[in-house]
Write an enzyme that holds these catalytic residues in place. Structure first.
Site, PDB file in Angstrom:
ATOM      1  N   VAL A 319      30.244 -27.228 109.538  1.00  0.00           N
ATOM      2  CA  VAL A 319      31.115 -28.000 108.641  1.00  0.00           C
ATOM      3  C   VAL A 319      31.520 -27.159 107.443  1.00  0.00           C
ATOM      4  CG1 VAL A 319      31.208 -30.010 107.126  1.00  0.00           C
ATOM      5  CG2 VAL A 319      30.210 -30.216 109.393  1.00  0.00           C
ATOM      6  N   ALA A 320      30.610 -26.306 106.968  1.00  0.00           N
ATOM      7  CA  ALA A 320      30.937 -25.456 105.824  1.00  0.00           C
ATOM      8  C   ALA A 320      32.052 -24.470 106.159  1.00  0.00           C
ATOM      9  CB  ALA A 320      29.693 -24.695 105.372  1.00  0.00           C
ATOM     10  N   GLU A 324      38.093 -28.700 106.307  1.00  0.00           N
ATOM     11  CA  GLU A 324      38.480 -30.065 106.685  1.00  0.00           C
ATOM     12  C   GLU A 324      39.755 -30.524 105.994  1.00  0.00           C
ATOM     13  OE1 GLU A 324      35.545 -29.240 105.465  1.00  0.00           O
ATOM     14  OE2 GLU A 324      34.119 -29.496 107.102  1.00  0.00           O
ATOM     15  N   ASP A 366      78.074 -21.006 113.411  1.00  0.00           N
ATOM     16  CA  ASP A 366      79.443 -21.273 113.833  1.00  0.00           C
ATOM     17  C   ASP A 366      80.349 -21.123 112.623  1.00  0.00           C
ATOM     18  OD1 ASP A 366      78.769 -23.511 112.402  1.00  0.00           O
ATOM     19  OD2 ASP A 366      79.531 -24.946 113.861  1.00  0.00           O
ATOM     20  N   ASP A 667      77.711 -27.944 115.023  1.00  0.00           N
ATOM     21  CA  ASP A 667      78.107 -29.326 114.761  1.00  0.00           C
ATOM     22  C   ASP A 667      78.552 -30.059 116.021  1.00  0.00           C
ATOM     23  OD1 ASP A 667      80.428 -27.943 115.203  1.00  0.00           O
ATOM     24  OD2 ASP A 667      81.432 -28.556 113.351  1.00  0.00           O
ATOM     25  N   ASP A 671      77.000 -27.136 120.862  1.00  0.00           N
ATOM     26  CA  ASP A 671      75.984 -26.362 120.140  1.00  0.00           C
ATOM     27  C   ASP A 671      74.567 -26.846 120.417  1.00  0.00           C
ATOM     28  OD1 ASP A 671      77.865 -24.747 118.672  1.00  0.00           O
ATOM     29  OD2 ASP A 671      78.298 -26.509 117.458  1.00  0.00           O
ATOM     30  N   GLU A 736      29.950 -21.793 100.188  1.00  0.00           N
ATOM     31  CA  GLU A 736      29.115 -22.811 100.823  1.00  0.00           C
ATOM     32  C   GLU A 736      28.204 -22.214 101.900  1.00  0.00           C
ATOM     33  OE1 GLU A 736      32.531 -26.324 100.361  1.00  0.00           O
ATOM     34  OE2 GLU A 736      32.251 -25.246 102.259  1.00  0.00           O
ATOM     35  N   ASP A 766      38.879 -30.157  96.362  1.00  0.00           N
ATOM     36  CA  ASP A 766      39.732 -29.028  96.738  1.00  0.00           C
ATOM     37  C   ASP A 766      41.155 -29.402  97.134  1.00  0.00           C
ATOM     38  OD1 ASP A 766      37.957 -27.099  96.195  1.00  0.00           O
ATOM     39  OD2 ASP A 766      37.450 -26.592  98.257  1.00  0.00           O
TER      40      ASP A 766
END
Length: 947
Positions: A319-320, A324, A366, A667, A671, A736, A766
């Site tokens: 997990v460290a 996440e 174009d 357009d 295209d 960590e 964080d």
């Protein structure tokens, strides 16, 4: 589609209710005869398609409807909302965390006695996944709802002959063999072969990309193929002038429009560079976390620890290492980029497309509507051997004609000999033209010369006309003026000159000698070479008209020439220059004539050399993939003209084979395949078709190439900011992990920081600072740098070195604080338990130390070389506020009893906070020293210094 009076449809069999029909059979392809339709004469077309001049019978139409199916295209495939939500859980980080949560809950069920902290950890990890999924789903779902449907391009009803009676039917009920009637303003409902045509011109831009209306005739055209056949009109195109009766030969997916639709559907979506980078990073982080976790599990197991406790310990390490908060941070940071682009008229449908423009190396653009105004404008008039300039652009009649007196009669004749109408703004829209845009440009020029055409038309009513056709290439009208009749003629210069015997001069017309004719031809050629569409205007008295029209259009007096163009957008040149400075190659890809394309390319700065490489679609057909790769590898200026959807796809693929990141603008429906296949498709919002907007990842609401340059700048800033918060997020992962490894190898029986504490740091302290880093504005020189290499990793060696540098300092600081605190307690390592107050204080110090270090770390990563004090310590107030919020949350975890029980923490003293602040400021101080050394190393040397 123009609606009919109800009585006009009387007698026409209406379609039966859907429930009363026999189930449709499998849709059959069209008869072989349909493939040779252009080569047939108008008289042979109807029998070849099993029809007649009176149309199909109701019974025959019903049978064909069952055989061929409805005249419609399938609705664009969209994933249902639940699938979009489910896709959020297929991210590799999400899978890792879901597995970790499940295994942790299983460990809780197996351990004796059961620890509440274990199930809390499982729940916390699951909540992280749910939060990330909710943020990502909300952003993408809201953005994708902006897409328009393809069906809006097709008219809803059309006029049809059945059983010899005219009427109106839904376009879905058209079948091959139906006879339809079309006139100016109608949209073509299916692919049709003309049987009769009167002064017919069609806007084919949606299919071919041509910017000017093209004439159509009912005569046989043996050598033509779709969509260039002059005797056919195609679904989704518009009738500009004239009227026609035509027989349907293709419907639904069998039409030219349907072919493009299938090509678009078959084109795979391309992952953006950022998607590829995040996937690459996720795989390596996952493998690293798993490997380290398994290693520590194997190390602790022989020491006498239980299997469950060893697993929970190893899980804490994993997990460290897993960031996440990264998916949520990335999604919201991209969403901030989306909002910034929206303020500059760029609507982004997919979040990852924000960054893709920033890494673009080639833009295939174009011409019409993107680089130009899509409004024909008279810019130059030649009359009485003099040039006259016309100011102002577009259909708005603002501007003036230089020295207008000598050209008023020319513009009066040109405007009288026109069928278009100039419409003033309504409901917030701009000035527009009803009818042919070339004639609209002449009306605007007449208004700029001070002519009131309503009064002129009233004073000179039209009494006869010879419509424009593609063979004669001119049009003439006859008007009653002051008791006499005058003919007004306009058309192609050579055609009109051949019919002229005199030329206007001051004070009276003079004979058109061979030398004068040659000089006027040279003037017309010079105007055409400048990319102007040139028309000649002439007149004659016509007191007695007899005989055919060729006799009427003789002995004309040439009044002069009018040169017009679709003017470039004012901001286009600056945007092209910005892209050039940024190292982005611009390639024009258009359906227009090479001369027109080159003229516009020069005006906007795409072409600057004497001889650019100009390649037509026919020439592309003669190149194999090797030859095409060689052509695109040449770094010179490249213009691709008269190209088809397949050509655009091939060119985009060729650039991608070379490792280029390709953006495509467009357009029209033609295209759409290239828009979808490109790394980033950019469609026009104001003038674009629905199919183009559907296929693109980004829509320009103002149709301006200038918005592309702004979007590139913002996209590059997004990438820079992503790297900043990656350094920020991953550096504290080291802070960590290292204490956990240090505890393992020193024999300390417990973890210096728990998995729940790590989640609290990753999400509580964080995420907000990372988002604030993601909102940093672009650096001033961002458009003066080349595009980043396609193979450059988010985790480049420079990024990794900085992560290790900042993270290592954090890790040393919190390790020192932890082992100092447990070491000065006098308690042997083996005697520590999870409920020991000293241990709880120590892990609280570690968590708080990381939070405070990250506050100063966020300030450090804002710049790469420049001192943060020079950039402004408080210049990003969001970052300061986010960091202080994280510290406040940490204080709550330390002092609030409920949070103490969840996180297993203890209250800290004022001395503890002072110590942690001193340790936390070390990353900022060390990074300032690093930046100073970088600035010194790269500083310019004094003149004469030969070191």
């Amino acid at each position: 589609m123009r609606m009919l009076h109800p009585q006009q449809g009387r007698g026409l069999t209406e379609p039966e209710p859907a429930g009363s029909r026999a189930p449709p059979r499998e849709h059959r392809p069209l008869p072989d005869t349909a493939r040779g339709i252009p080569a047939l004469s108008a008289a042979d077309v109807l029998p070849a398609l099993g029809s007649s001049a009176s149309g199909l019978t109701a019974d025959a139409a019903h049978e064909r409807r069952a055989a061929y199916g409805p005249n419609e295209l399938p609705a664009p495939h969209r994933r249902p909302a639940w699938r979009q939500l489910a896709a959020q859980f297929t991210d590799l980080f999400a899978i890792i965390l879901l597995v970790a949560s499940g295994v942790t809950f299983l460990a809780y069920l197996l351990e004796e006695p059961r620890e509440p902290g274990t199930v809390q950890l499982a729940a916390a990890i699951a909540c992280v996944v749910l939060l990330n999924a909710a943020i990502g789903f909300a952003q993408e779902y809201s953005a994708e709802r902006t897409a328009q449907t393809l069906q809006a391009m097709v008219p809803h009803r059309c006029r049809v002959l059945r059983d010899g009676r005219p009427g109106e039917l839904p376009v879905q009920d058209l079948v091959p063999g139906d006879v339809v009637m079309l006139e100016a303003g109608d949209t073509v409902p299916a692919d049709c072969r003309l049987v009769e045509a009167h002064d017919l011109t069609v806007d084919n831009a949606a299919i071919t990309g041509e910017s000017e209306p093209v004439p159509r005739t009912a005569e046989a055209d043996p050598a033509a193929e779709a969509p260039q056949a002059r005797n056919c009109v195609y679904m989704g195109t518009d009738v500009i002038t004239g009227m026609t009766r035509a027989v349907v030969f293709a419907t639904g997916q069998h039409t030219e429009f349907g072919r493009i639709y299938r090509l678009t559907a078959a084109a795979p979506w391309q992952k953006t560079p950022l998607q590829r980078e995040v996937a690459w990073m996720a795989r390596r982080v996952a493998v690293t976390a798993l490997a380290v976790g398994l290693l520590l599990f194997a190390i602790r197991l022989p020491t006498g620890q239980s299997t469950v406790s060893s697993f929970v310990f190893a899980l804490g390490v994993m997990v460290a290492l897993v960031p996440e908060g990264l998916p949520a941070t990335l999604s919201v940071s991209l969403a901030l980029g989306v909002r910034r682009m929206a303020r500059h008229q760029a609507l982004v449908k997919k979040l990852v497309a924000v960054e893709a423009l920033g890494s673009t190396t080639v833009v295939c653009t174009d011409k019409t509507g993107t680089l130009t105004q899509a409004e024909m404008t008279v810019v130059r008039i030649w009359a009485r051997d003099q040039d006259h300039t016309v100011t102002g652009v577009g259909f708005e009649p603002s501007g003036e004609v230089s020295d207008p007196e000598p050209v008023r009669e020319l513009l009066r004749s040109a405007a009288l000999c026109s069928d278009a109408r100039l419409l003033p703004p309504a409901d917030g829209a701009r000035w527009r033209v009803l009818g042919d845009t070339t004639e609209g440009a002449l009306l605007v020029a007449a208004a700029k010369a001070g002519l009131n055409m309503e009064a002129e038309e009233a004073a000179a009513p039209r009494t006869a006309e010879h419509p424009f056709d593609s063979v004669r290439r001119l049009m003439s009208t006859v008007h009653e003026e002051g008791g006499t009749r005058r003919m007004r003629v306009k058309g192609a210069p050579l055609e009109v000159l051949d019919r002229c015997t005199r030329v206007d001069a001051e004070p009276d017309p003079v004979e058109l000698t061979d030398s004068k004719r040659a000089r006027i031809t040279a003037v017309a050629d010079r105007m055409a070479a400048q990319g102007l569409r040139v028309l000649a205007i002439a007149e004659r008295e016509a007191p007695h008209l007899s005989g055919d029209r060729d006799q009427h259009e003789r002995d004309l007096t040439l009044l002069g020439l009018a040169g017009m163009m679709d003017p470039p957008r004012e901001e286009a040149r600056a945007a092209v220059d910005a892209c050039r400075r940024a190292g982005i190659r611009i390639v024009m890809v258009t359906g227009d004539h090479p001369l027109t394309a080159e003229a516009v390319a020069r005006r906007v700065g795409i072409v600057r050399t004497v001889r650019p490489t100009v390649v037509t679609g026919a020439e592309l057909d003669g190149l194999d993939d090797v030859g095409l790769d060689r052509m695109v590898a040449d770094p010179g200026e490249l213009l691709l003209c008269r190209v088809s959807p397949e050509h655009k796809m091939r060119v985009v693929t060729a650039f991608q084979r070379r490792g280029e990141v390709v953006a495509v603008t467009g357009d029209g429906a033609n295209d759409a395949p290239a828009l979808k296949h490109a790394d980033i498709g950019v469609a026009m919002g104001a003038s674009g078709t629905d199919v183009a907007r559907e296929a693109a990842e980004m829509v320009l609401l103002d149709d301006s190439f200038g918005s592309i340059a702004v979007a590139v700048r913002l996209g590059r800033a997004v990438y820079q900011n992503i790297r900043k918060f990656l350094v920020y997020l991953f550096s504290h992962n080291i802070g960590e992990l290292v204490p956990i490894l240090a505890a393992t190898f020193t024999g300390f029986p417990l973890v210096p920081i728990t998995a729940v504490q790590i989640l609290a740091i990753d999400l509580g302290s964080d995420v907000l600072p990372a988002l604030a880093l993601g909102a940093e504005p672009p650096e001033s020189d961002v458009m003066d740098r080349p595009p980043r290499p396609r193979r450059e990793r988010l985790f480049s060696m420079a990024v990794v070195r900085r992560i290790l540098f900042l993270g290592g300092i954090q890790a040393l600081g919190v390790c020192a604080v932890f082992f100092w605190h447990v070491g000065t307690s006098g308690i042997p390592f083996a005697d520590f338990t999870a409920d020991d107050p000293v241990y709880r204080e120590a892990i609280t110090l570690v968590q708080a130390g990381i939070v405070i270090s990250q506050f100063f770390n966020a300030l450090a990563v804002r710049t790469e070389r420049e001192s943060v004090f020079r950039a402004g310590l408080l210049s990003n107030p969001r970052l300061i506020a986010a960091g202080l919020f994280g510290i406040a949350l940490m204080a709550a975890i330390s002092y609030v009893p409920l949070l103490q029980s969840i996180f297993h923490t203890a209250p800290l003293s004022a001395g503890d906070w002072a110590l942690l602040t001193a340790v936390g400021v070390l990353p900022l101080a060390a990074d300032e020293v690093r930046k100073m050394r970088l600035r010194t190393r790269h500083a310019p040397r004094p003149e004469g210094d030969v070191r």
